[in-house]
Write a protein that holds these residues in place. Structure first.
Motif, PDB file in Angstrom:
ATOM      1  N   LYS A 139       0.809  -1.216   0.000  1.00 19.06           N
ATOM      2  CA  LYS A 139       0.000   0.000   0.000  1.00 19.06           C
ATOM      3  C   LYS A 139       0.844   1.269   0.000  1.00 19.06           C
ATOM      4  O   LYS A 139       0.368   2.332  -0.426  1.00 19.06           O
ATOM      5  N   ASP A 140       2.095   1.175   0.473  1.00 19.87           N
ATOM      6  CA  ASP A 140       2.936   2.373   0.541  1.00 19.87           C
ATOM      7  C   ASP A 140       4.214   2.258  -0.285  1.00 19.87           C
ATOM      8  O   ASP A 140       5.130   3.070  -0.135  1.00 19.87           O
ATOM      9  N   GLY A 141       4.296   1.248  -1.169  1.00 17.35           N
ATOM     10  CA  GLY A 141       5.487   1.116  -1.993  1.00 17.35           C
ATOM     11  C   GLY A 141       5.659  -0.273  -2.571  1.00 17.35           C
ATOM     12  O   GLY A 141       4.745  -1.093  -2.528  1.00 17.35           O
ATOM     13  N   ASP A 144      -2.792  -4.502   1.846  1.00 17.23           N
ATOM     14  CA  ASP A 144      -2.918  -3.929   3.191  1.00 17.23           C
ATOM     15  C   ASP A 144      -1.581  -3.874   3.928  1.00 17.23           C
ATOM     16  O   ASP A 144      -1.512  -3.368   5.044  1.00 17.23           O
ATOM     17  N   MET A 145      -0.533  -4.407   3.320  1.00 16.25           N
ATOM     18  CA  MET A 145       0.775  -4.469   3.974  1.00 16.25           C
ATOM     19  C   MET A 145       1.600  -3.220   3.693  1.00 16.25           C
ATOM     20  O   MET A 145       1.453  -2.589   2.649  1.00 16.25           O
ATOM     21  N   THR A 146       2.484  -2.901   4.630  1.00 17.34           N
ATOM     22  CA  THR A 146       3.475  -1.859   4.398  1.00 17.34           C
ATOM     23  C   THR A 146       4.746  -2.501   3.862  1.00 17.34           C
ATOM     24  O   THR A 146       4.934  -3.716   3.964  1.00 17.34           O
ATOM     25  N   ALA A 198       6.548  -6.113   4.456  1.00 16.58           N
ATOM     26  CA  ALA A 198       6.907  -6.928   3.297  1.00 16.58           C
ATOM     27  C   ALA A 198       8.375  -7.354   3.349  1.00 16.58           C
ATOM     28  O   ALA A 198       8.721  -8.450   2.899  1.00 16.58           O
ATOM     29  N   MET A 199       9.235  -6.521   3.901  1.00 16.60           N
ATOM     30  CA  MET A 199      10.645  -6.879   4.024  1.00 16.60           C
ATOM     31  C   MET A 199      10.811  -8.129   4.882  1.00 16.60           C
ATOM     32  O   MET A 199      11.555  -9.046   4.523  1.00 16.60           O
ATOM     33  N   PHE A 200      10.114  -8.161   6.004  1.00 23.76           N
ATOM     34  CA  PHE A 200      10.161  -9.336   6.875  1.00 23.76           C
ATOM     35  C   PHE A 200       9.581 -10.557   6.162  1.00 23.76           C
ATOM     36  O   PHE A 200      10.161 -11.645   6.199  1.00 23.76           O
ATOM     37  N   ALA A 201       8.435 -10.367   5.501  1.00 25.28           N
ATOM     38  CA  ALA A 201       7.788 -11.484   4.800  1.00 25.28           C
ATOM     39  C   ALA A 201       8.671 -12.023   3.682  1.00 25.28           C
ATOM     40  O   ALA A 201       8.790 -13.240   3.498  1.00 25.28           O
ATOM     41  N   ILE A 218      13.856  -1.260  -2.209  1.00 23.81           N
ATOM     42  CA  ILE A 218      12.501  -0.741  -2.018  1.00 23.81           C
ATOM     43  C   ILE A 218      12.352   0.642  -2.640  1.00 23.81           C
ATOM     44  O   ILE A 218      13.324   1.371  -2.827  1.00 23.81           O
ATOM     45  N   VAL A 219      11.121   0.983  -2.941  1.00 26.52           N
ATOM     46  CA  VAL A 219      10.729   2.355  -3.250  1.00 26.52           C
ATOM     47  C   VAL A 219       9.405   2.575  -2.529  1.00 26.52           C
ATOM     48  O   VAL A 219       8.439   1.832  -2.749  1.00 26.52           O
ATOM     49  N   SER A 220       9.350   3.543  -1.629  1.00 20.07           N
ATOM     50  CA  SER A 220       8.187   3.671  -0.756  1.00 20.07           C
ATOM     51  C   SER A 220       8.022   5.094  -0.259  1.00 20.07           C
ATOM     52  O   SER A 220       8.859   5.972  -0.509  1.00 20.07           O
ATOM     53  N   ASP A 221       6.940   5.319   0.484  1.00 21.58           N
ATOM     54  CA  ASP A 221       6.719   6.627   1.102  1.00 21.58           C
ATOM     55  C   ASP A 221       7.847   6.946   2.078  1.00 21.58           C
ATOM     56  O   ASP A 221       8.278   8.099   2.195  1.00 21.58           O
ATOM     57  N   GLU A 222       8.319   5.928   2.779  1.00 24.86           N
ATOM     58  CA  GLU A 222       9.368   6.123   3.780  1.00 24.86           C
ATOM     59  C   GLU A 222      10.680   6.605   3.151  1.00 24.86           C
ATOM     60  O   GLU A 222      11.446   7.347   3.767  1.00 24.86           O
TER      61      GLU A 222
END
Length: 250
Positions: free
Chosen positions: A43-45, A183-185, A189-192, A213-217
Motif C-alpha cells: 500500500k505504501d510502496g 494492506d501491507m506496508t 513486506a521486508m520481513f515477509a 525498495i521504493v516507498s513513502d518512507e
C-alpha cells in the motif's frame, strides 16, 4: 518431433507445428534454474528481493548485484543470466533518461515496462539474435501510485501485486498468495520476503539476500536496503521460522 523441439529449435524465428517457439522457452528455463527473485506491491510502496546463490566462498559480498536503479523513482531486479540482465537494465535506464529529456518528467512505470518489453521482444523475432535469458521485475512509484511489473524472455509484460520466479518460485508464490499485500506496508513486506526466501532456499548452497525498495518512507526514491537493516530483518525472519518449526514439532 515438435514436442521435444527437434528441428524447430535452431532459430528463434521458427514456430513448431503446435505454435511453440522453443528458443524462447529455453530462455525461460535459464530463469527457472536461477536463484529465486520476488516482488511485492504494497500500500505504501514496492519491494524487490533476490536470492543470490553462493557460487564461491571466495566471492566478495555484494559483488554480483541483482537489483539496479533505473531512475530516482524506479528500479529493477533480474533473475536468470545476470549479464543479460545488465543489458536490459542499461536499456531501461536509457529509456528513462530519454523520456525525461523529451517530456521533462519522470517516466511512468507503465510506459517504462512497455518500452522495455518491446525491446526484449525484438530479440524473439530474428534468427541472428537469441532471447534474453532473464526475467526483469520493475518497481516504480509515480503519480499512479506504487506499481510492480514483470517482463519475461518473450517480451510479455504483466502488472502484479506479487510475483516470484527462479528455483523456489512455486513455494514463494504459495506464500505470497497467503498475504494481503494491498494492506501491507513495505516494512512488513521486508520481513515477509526474508522469511519466504529462507523457507524456499534448497539448502545445497549458501545465499546472500538482496532487498530493494521504493516507498513513502524513502520519499518515493528507489534504494537498496542497507546491511544493518538487512541483517536485522533476516534475524527476525530466521527466528520466526525456528519458532514455527518448534510449534509443529510439539
Amino acid at each position: 518431433m515438435s514436442g521435444i523441439g527437434t528441428g524447430y529449435d535452431l532459430s528463434v524465428s521458427t514456430f513448431s507445428p503446435d505454435g511453440r517457439v522453443f528458443q524462447s522457452e529455453y530462455a525461460q528455463k535459464a530463469v527457472d534454474s536461477s536463484g529465486t527473485v520476488l516482488g511485492m506491491c504494497c500500500k505504501d510502496g514496492v519491494l524487490l528481493a533476490a536470492e543470490k546463490l553462493e557460487i564461491s566462498k571466495l566471492l566478495e559480498e555484494n559483488s554480483n548485484r541483482r537489483t539496479f536503479p533505473i531512475d530516482k523513482h524506479a528500479g529493477a531486479v533480474v533473475a536468470g543470466v545476470s549479464a543479460d540482465g545488465r543489458a536490459i537494465v542499461d536499456r531501461a535506464q536509457g529509456e528513462a533518461s530519454n523520456y525525461k529529456s523529451m517530456y521533462g518528467d519522470a517516466i511512468p512505470g507503465s510506459v517504462l515496462a512497455d518500452r522495455v518489453a518491446s525491446y526484449v521482444h525484438v530479440f524473439n523475432l530474428y534468427w541472428y539474435v537469441r532471447p534474453f535469458g532473464v526475467c526483469t521485475m520493475l518497481a516504480s512509484y509515480d503519480h499512479n501510485g506504487p506499481q510492480l511489473f514483470m517482463i519475461d524472455p518473450a517480451g510479455t509484460s504483466h502488472k502484479y501485486y506479487g510475483v516470484a520466479v527462479g528455483k523456489g518460485r512455486q513455494g514463494a508464490k504459495n506464500e505470497l498468495s497467503k498475504l494481503k499485500l494491498a494492506d501491507m506496508t513495505v516494512k512488513e513486506a521486508m520481513f515477509a520476503a526474508a522469511k519466504i526466501m529462507h523457507q524456499v532456499h534448497d539448502g545445497e548452497k549458501g545465499f546472500e539476500l538482496e532487498l530493494a525498495i521504493v516507498s513513502d518512507e524513502t520519499g518515493r526514491l528507489f534504494k537498496r536496503v542497507g546491511k544493518a537493516e538487512l541483517q536485522e530483518v533476516e534475524a527476525a525472519a530466521k527466528a520466526a521460522i525456528e519458532a514455527e518449526d518448534l510449534d509443529m514439532s510439539d
